[in-house]
Design an enzyme around this catalytic site. Structure first.
Site, mmCIF file in Angstrom:
data_model
loop_
_atom_site.group_PDB
_atom_site.id
_atom_site.type_symbol
_atom_site.label_atom_id
_atom_site.label_comp_id
_atom_site.label_asym_id
_atom_site.label_seq_id
_atom_site.Cartn_x
_atom_site.Cartn_y
_atom_site.Cartn_z
ATOM 1 N N ASP A 190 -6.383 -3.934 -15.991
ATOM 2 C CA ASP A 190 -4.866 -3.876 -15.425
ATOM 3 C C ASP A 190 -3.861 -2.628 -16.094
ATOM 4 O O ASP A 190 -3.606 -2.992 -17.392
ATOM 5 C CB ASP A 190 -3.726 -5.366 -16.015
ATOM 6 N N GLU A 271 7.079 -0.626 -2.196
ATOM 7 C CA GLU A 271 6.464 -0.598 -1.300
ATOM 8 C C GLU A 271 4.605 -1.810 -1.001
ATOM 9 O O GLU A 271 5.410 -2.428 -2.429
ATOM 10 C CB GLU A 271 5.506 0.866 -1.659
#
Length: 281
Positions: A190, A271
């Site tokens: 991450d 998006e």
């Protein structure tokens, strides 16, 4: 056509990976701090709650649970059974992924999160606590508890012993695990996203991600999984290039892997984002 906004604390215009310009609904700057590693900002927004911005890039918003769940596992509708597993989170300073794992009906036996920038964690804990909230409290609250300080490495452990947060460099930690023959069932990367180009500092980011991948595969158990967020759907060439790099890396290490990508629309990114899950056979 609406007028262009000027003179704000941060430009409301962001580029998507498909080269579209979007006007972001910032309303108020809540927190601004420059740490040793990056510029940390937290904004209120019209549509997404509070949003964490690192070096001018949208990181996560209070609305983005689908982002965290897509990184957690490819099937967001069926939470995984992680009973008895040992999990490593590289980065994840907002605490969202750690909280998501601890909220599972069958959470991991133990989770280690390695985050370099303590000031990101402190900012989220104070100004965006909801993203790091587990059923047993805020996962970042351990930062207020006892700290095992070994100079460049600081360790914070939960009271029940099911997770720990290490304030340290991810590459150094992976090398340490490799040296100590420590392995994990699942490793989550991450960290930074795939860059939109491969020049200058962007090339350094790409090489960093490849280094993280190579080291991670060497401390991943057989049958284990390595997961990461990649980039937007509009940056498909970079996705394909990275998938090729994964296959090449696995081949160099004489490992057999299976790759799976999934896509989800992330509210605050405005998006569709691509996530990668690598299964070690």
């Amino acid at each position: 056509m609406p007028p262009i906004c000027r003179g704000l604390q941060m430009s409301p215009y962001i580029y998507t990976t498909g080269d579209r310009i979007l006007e972001y609904p910032f309303t108020k700057l809540i927190h601004h701090r420059v740490s040793k590693y990056q510029t940390i900002q937290i904004y209120d927004t019209v549509d997404f709650g509070r949003v964490l911005v690192l070096d001018g890039e949208i990181n996560i918003a209070e609305s983005d649970i689908i982002y965290t769940q897509s990184l957690r596992s490819s099937n967001t509708n069926q939470p995984p059974d992680l009973d008895g597993q040992k999990v490593l989170i590289l980065g994840g300073g907002d605490g969202a992924l750690l909280a998501e794992l601890l909220n599972l009906h069958t959470p991991p036996e133990h989770t280690t999160m390695v985050e370099l920038d303590a000031e990101v964690m402190e900012a989220v804990l104070e100004f965006m606590p909801s993203v790091a909230q587990s059923k047993n409290g805020n996962v970042l609250s351990v930062l207020k508890g006892p700290c095992e300080d070994r100079g460049e490495l600081k360790t914070y452990r939960s009271e029940c012993g099911n997770y720990e947060i290490l304030e340290w460099d991810a590459v150094k930690y992976l090398n340490h695990c490799k040296k100590e023959n420590r392995e994990f069932d699942i490793i989550y990367s991450d960290l930074t996203d795939l860059p939109l180009d491969t020049t200058g500092s962007s090339l350094e980011n790409l090489e960093f991600l490849k280094n993280i991948l190579g080291l991670s595969l060497q401390v991943l158990k057989k049958g284990g999984r390595w997961s990461c967020h990649l980039t937007g759907r509009g940056n498909q060439e970079a996705v394909e290039d990275f998938l090729s790099s994964v296959r090449k890396m696995a081949n160099q290490l004489s490992l057999e892997v299976e790759l799976e990508t999934c896509e989800q629309f992330v509210p605050s990114f405005m998006e569709t984002w691509v996530f990668l899950h690598v299964y070690l056979k």
